[in-house]
Design a protein around this motif. Structure first.
Motif, PDB file in Angstrom:
ATOM      1  N   LYS A   6       6.939  33.514  69.074  1.00 22.98           N
ATOM      2  CA  LYS A   6       6.582  34.227  67.838  1.00 22.98           C
ATOM      3  C   LYS A   6       7.246  33.531  66.671  1.00 22.98           C
ATOM      4  O   LYS A   6       8.255  32.835  66.831  1.00 22.98           O
ATOM      5  N   TRP A   7       6.708  33.746  65.454  1.00 18.55           N
ATOM      6  CA  TRP A   7       7.468  33.321  64.274  1.00 18.55           C
ATOM      7  C   TRP A   7       7.151  34.240  63.110  1.00 18.55           C
ATOM      8  O   TRP A   7       6.270  35.084  63.190  1.00 18.55           O
ATOM      9  N   TRP A   8       7.901  34.074  62.036  1.00 14.73           N
ATOM     10  CA  TRP A   8       7.815  34.945  60.861  1.00 14.73           C
ATOM     11  C   TRP A   8       8.144  36.401  61.186  1.00 14.73           C
ATOM     12  O   TRP A   8       7.553  37.319  60.606  1.00 14.73           O
ATOM     13  N   ALA A   9       9.072  36.606  62.126  1.00 19.24           N
ATOM     14  CA  ALA A   9       9.530  37.971  62.395  1.00 19.24           C
ATOM     15  C   ALA A   9      10.528  38.334  61.291  1.00 19.24           C
ATOM     16  O   ALA A   9      11.711  37.992  61.373  1.00 19.24           O
ATOM     17  N   SER A  10      10.024  38.998  60.255  1.00 14.88           N
ATOM     18  CA  SER A  10      10.881  39.324  59.095  1.00 14.88           C
ATOM     19  C   SER A  10      11.976  40.286  59.511  1.00 14.88           C
ATOM     20  O   SER A  10      11.722  41.260  60.224  1.00 14.88           O
ATOM     21  N   GLY A  11      13.179  40.018  59.051  1.00  9.95           N
ATOM     22  CA  GLY A  11      14.306  40.911  59.298  1.00  9.95           C
ATOM     23  C   GLY A  11      15.082  40.581  60.559  1.00  9.95           C
ATOM     24  O   GLY A  11      16.174  41.108  60.778  1.00  9.95           O
ATOM     25  N   ALA A  12      14.541  39.674  61.405  1.00 10.29           N
ATOM     26  CA  ALA A  12      15.199  39.395  62.691  1.00 10.29           C
ATOM     27  C   ALA A  12      16.491  38.602  62.521  1.00 10.29           C
ATOM     28  O   ALA A  12      17.271  38.468  63.465  1.00 10.29           O
ATOM     29  N   GLY A  13      16.743  38.077  61.311  1.00  7.38           N
ATOM     30  CA  GLY A  13      17.981  37.331  61.085  1.00  7.38           C
ATOM     31  C   GLY A  13      19.164  38.235  60.803  1.00  7.38           C
ATOM     32  O   GLY A  13      20.325  37.815  60.885  1.00  7.38           O
TER      33      GLY A  13
END
Ligand code: FAD
Length: 442
Positions: free
Chosen positions: A178-185
C-alpha cells in the motif's frame, strides 16, 4: 459572503446550538489555532531520529483547550449516537472555519483520516471492535490510517486493488504493498483499516474486496517510507508506503464481513468529501484575507499606488469573492442533500462539489501567491503549503476525471427526456406557424 458565518439562504438550516458552536469554533480558530500553526511547524523535529517519533506539544495543548470549550467530534453527525448530532450542513460550516489553518481540525478531533475511519467503526464495526478502536479514537487518545491505494495498481478504480487477504483457519494472511496511507507516520497512529481482496474469483467485481482492522506495525507489516507532496513530508502525520508480507491478522478483525469492502469505502467517502471541500473553502477564504492585507499595505506601493488601486488587482479580488461564494453554495447544497436523503442519493451533487472546489481554491490561492510576489512561494507565508495541500485534493478521494465521468453519465441519463421535450417543442412551433400563416423556415 465576506465576514458573515454563512450565507443568509442557509440560515433556516442552522440550529441555535449549531450557530453558537460555530461562533465558538471561529473564535478558537482565530485566536488559538492560527497562531499555533507557526509553532506547530517549528516544533516538528528536524532530527531524523525524532521527526517521526515525537508530536509537536502544542497540538495536545490545543486538544485540552478544545475539549474544555466543548469543541470535540463535531463531524460525527446526527445519524450516530456517539456524536454531538450536528447535520452535515452545520458541521460543514464548522469545517470551513477549521480549514483555515493546519492544526484546527486535529485540535477538535475532526481531522482526516480519523473522521472517515471513526465513521467506518461507528457505522459498520461490531461492539467489540468499537470498544477497542472507536472509543480511543473518539477520545483523541490514538490516531488511525486507511490503506486502500497501492503503489503498483491504478487505484482510482478500487476494483483493481490487489492486496491479497487469504483465510487460513482463524486468521487472514495479508500480502501486498500500500502507499499514501495518511497519518501512518504518527507515533500515536495505532490502527490501520486495510482494504484487500478476499475473493478474487468472485464474478461480481464489487464483492471481491474486504476491509480488515490491522493494529499498526503488526508483525508482517513494514512502513517502508513516507512519501512527499511537492517536497513536504507532513511529519509526523505522513503519508506512508507499507508492505505486508504474510501478515497474519485474527479473522474476527474483518469489518462487516467478507466481500463488503466496496460498500464500506463508499459509505466512508460521501460525507468525507464534503468535509474536505468545506475545509478547502476555508483555505480559499484565508488566502483572500492574505490578499486583502497585502494589497492595502502602504509599504507595498508600485508605480505610485498601493496594489489595490491597480484595476487588475480589484478584478482578482472580485473573481476570488465570486469563486468562493459559488463553491460554498455548491458544497452546502450537497451537504443538505445528504442530510435529507443519503450520501448515495447525493452522489451527483457531491461529485460537482468535489470537482469544482479544490480547483477553485487553487485559483484563489494562486492569486494570493501572485500578489505576494516572491514571498508568496516562500516559507514566510502559509500560501505555498496551502497550495500544495489543495493540489492533492484533485487526486485524493477520487481524481477529478473519475467524478467528471460519473457526473457526465448522470447528466446523460436525462438525454432521452430532454430530446423528447425538444421534439415536442419543435412540433409546437410548426403548429403555431400554420396557425399564424407563417411559411416554414428552411
Ligand atoms: C495527499 C494524499 C493523501 C492520500 N491519502 C490516502 C489515504 O489515506 N489512503 C489511501 O488509501 N489513499 C490515499 N491517497 C491516494 C489517493 O486516494 C489516490 O492517489 C487516488 O485514488 C488515485 O489513485 P492513483 O494514485 O493510483 O491514480 P491512478 O488510478 O493511477 O490514476 C491516475 C490518473 O489517471 C486519470 N484517470 C483515472 N481514471 C480516469 C477516468 N475514468 N477518466 C479519465 N482519466 C482518468 C486521472 O488523471 C488520475 O489522476 C492519498 C493521495 C494523496 C495525494
Amino acid at each position: 459572503m465576506s465576514d458573515e458565518l454563512y450565507p443568509a439562504v442557509i440560515a433556516p438550516l442552522v440550529s441555535k446550538r449549531a450557530h453558537e458552536t460555530l461562533v465558538k469554533v471561529k473564535k478558537f480558530v482565530d485566536e488559538e489555532c492560527i497562531p499555533a500553526d507557526t509553532i506547530y511547524h517549528e516544533q516538528v523535529s528536524h532530527d531524523p531520529s525524532k521527526r517521526w517519533a515525537s508530536v509537536p506539544p502544542i497540538i495536545e495543548e490545543l486538544k485540552v483547550k478544545a475539549k474544555k470549550l466543548g469543541l470535540w467530534n463535531m463531524f460525527l453527525h446526527a445519524h450516530y449516537k456517539e456524536g454531538p448530532g450536528f447535520t452535515n450542513v452545520e458541521y460543514g460550516l464548522m469545517a470551513e472555519q477549521l480549514g483555515r489553518c493546519l492544526v484546527a481540525s486535529e485540535a477538535v478531533n475532526c481531522a482526516a483520516p480519523d473522521t472517515g475511519n471513526m465513521e467506518v467503526f461507528a457505522k459498520y464495526a461490531n461492539e467489540e471492535q468499537k470498544r477497542e478502536w472507536l472509543v480511543p479514537l473518539l477520545e483523541g487518545r490514538i490516531r488511525s490510517a486507511f490503506c486502500m491505494t497501492e503503489r503498483f495498481t491504478a487505484s482510482s478504480d478500487a476494483t483493481n486493488i490487489q492486496l491479497s487477504m487469504r483465510r487460513e483457519g482463524n486468521e487472514y494472511v495479508l500480502n501486498g504493498r500500500k502507499w499514501w496511507a495518511s497519518g501512518a507516520g504518527d507515533p500515536r497512529c495505532k490502527v490501520w483499516l486495510v482494504m484487500g481482496k478476499t475473493d478474487a474469483s468472485n464474478p461480481d467485481r464489487y464483492r471481491q474486496q474486504s476491509v480488515i482492522i490491522v493494529p499498526a506495525h503488526h508483525p508482517g507489516s513494514k512502513v517502508i517510507r513516507p512519501t512527499q507532496i511537492f517536497g513536504y513530508d507532513d511529519a509526523p502525520h505522513g503519508h506512508c508506503e507499507i508492505e505486508f508480507t504474510n501478515c497474519r491478522v485474527p479473522a474476527k478483525n474483518i469489518v462487516l464481513g467478507e466481500g463488503r469492502g466496496f460498500e464500506i469505502i463508499q459509505g466512508r467517502l460521501g460525507p468525507g468529501r464534503i468535509h474536505h471541500c468545506m475545509r478547502s473553502i476555508g483555505a480559499a477564504e484565508e488566502a483572500l484575507r492574505y490578499i486583502l492585507a497585502r494589497v492595502t499595505s502602504p509599504e507595498r506601493r508600485t508605480f505610485g499606488k498601493v496594489l489595490a488601486d491597480h484595476a487588475t488587482v480589484k478584478a482578482f479580488i472580485a473573481d476570488a469573492r465570486i469563486d468562493i461564494d459559488a463553491g460554498r453554495l455548491l458544497v452546502l447544497q450537497a451537504a443538505h442533500a445528504i442530510d435529507v436523503s443519503s450520501a448515495k442519493d447525493a452522489q451527483g451533487l457531491i461529485s460537482s462539489a468535489k470537482i469544482y472546489v479544490p480547483s477553485m481554491a487553487l485559483r484563489v490561492i494562486d492569486r494570493a501567491i501572485q500578489l505576494h510576489g516572491a514571498g508568496g512561494v516562500s516559507q514566510d507565508f502559509p500560501l505555498a503549503y496551502s497550495y500544495a495541500n489543495q493540489r492533492t485534493l484533485r487526486i485524493a478521494d477520487g481524481p477529478d476525471e473519475v467524478h467528471r465521468d460519473q457526473l457526465g453519465r448522470r447528466e446523460l441519463k436525462r438525454a432521452e427526456r430532454t430530446t423528447a421535450l425538444l421534439k415536442a417543442q419543435s412540433a409546437e412551433v410548426e403548429r403555431l406557424r400554420k396557425q399564424h400563416n407563417i411559411a416554414a423556415k428552411i
